[in-house]
Design a protein around this motif. Structure first.
Motif, PDB file in Angstrom:
ATOM      1  N   ARG A  56     -39.973 -85.857  66.713  1.00  0.00           N
ATOM      2  CA  ARG A  56     -39.094 -86.718  65.959  1.00  0.00           C
ATOM      3  C   ARG A  56     -37.474 -86.131  66.111  1.00  0.00           C
TER       4      ARG A  56
ATOM      5  N   GLN B 289     -53.199 -84.157  64.445  1.00  0.00           N
ATOM      6  CA  GLN B 289     -51.802 -84.195  64.006  1.00  0.00           C
ATOM      7  C   GLN B 289     -50.737 -83.257  64.331  1.00  0.00           C
ATOM      8  N   GLU B 290     -51.262 -81.975  64.626  1.00  0.00           N
ATOM      9  CA  GLU B 290     -50.275 -81.054  65.482  1.00  0.00           C
ATOM     10  C   GLU B 290     -50.069 -81.291  66.883  1.00  0.00           C
TER      11      GLU B 290
ATOM     12  N   ARG C 201     -47.608 -84.127  66.854  1.00  0.00           N
ATOM     13  CA  ARG C 201     -45.949 -83.738  66.681  1.00  0.00           C
ATOM     14  C   ARG C 201     -45.575 -82.807  67.743  1.00  0.00           C
TER      15      ARG C 201
END
Length: 156
Positions: free
Chosen positions: A52, A43-44, A47
């Protein structure tokens, strides 16, 4: 000497029992932590790889079809299972050795030789392996056969 032996037995049993309980607790911990760590790291990195935009909305179709977490979840589960089995087998092995040594002592009713050095331990270990593999079963077979047939021959 006998009192010391009987006082030490509960301590030995509790310590090996505690080691097995600790192994089970660590195994459960690794089964949960492996997938969690893998998904967190993925997940890191996701990102960092796909930042985003501040005013971008979430697309329903894109979020539902995005199954990025499946692969790290499977790899984390594999890692957690590997570590859990290592904990279980590693700590339980000590308890198994204790039980097998106790059974050996009850069946053969002899003590192992005390060693003074590593080389003595190696030599006594090979000697014990040879005796326990070949000589002791043959001797026990003869004794049990004599008892079963009540044939003592020249020994009486």
């Amino acid at each position: 000497r006998r009192q010391v032996k009987y006082r030490a037995l509960p301590s030995i049993a509790l310590s090996y029992g505690g080691a097995i309980v600790k192994a089970i607790m660590n195994a459960i911990w690794w089964l949960a932590r492996g997938p969690y760590d893998a998904v967190t790291v993925a997940q890191e990195s996701r990102r960092l790889q796909f930042p985003r935009k501040p005013n971008a909305g979430r697309g329903c179709v894109t979020e539902v079809l995005s199954l990025w977490y499946i692969t790290p979840l499977v790899h984390g589960l594999a890692e957690g299972t590997y570590r859990a089995m290592a904990e279980l087998f590693g700590n339980s092995l000590f308890g198994i050795v204790l039980c097998l040594n106790a059974i050996r002592h009850l069946v053969l009713n002899t003590n192992r030789l005390r060693v003074q050095s590593i080389l003595d331990g190696f030599a006594y270990g090979l000697r014990g392996l040879f005796l326990d593999t070949f000589f002791t079963p043959a001797r026990q077979g003869v004794i049990h056969t004599q008892v079963a047939y009540q044939d003592w021959g020249a020994r009486q």
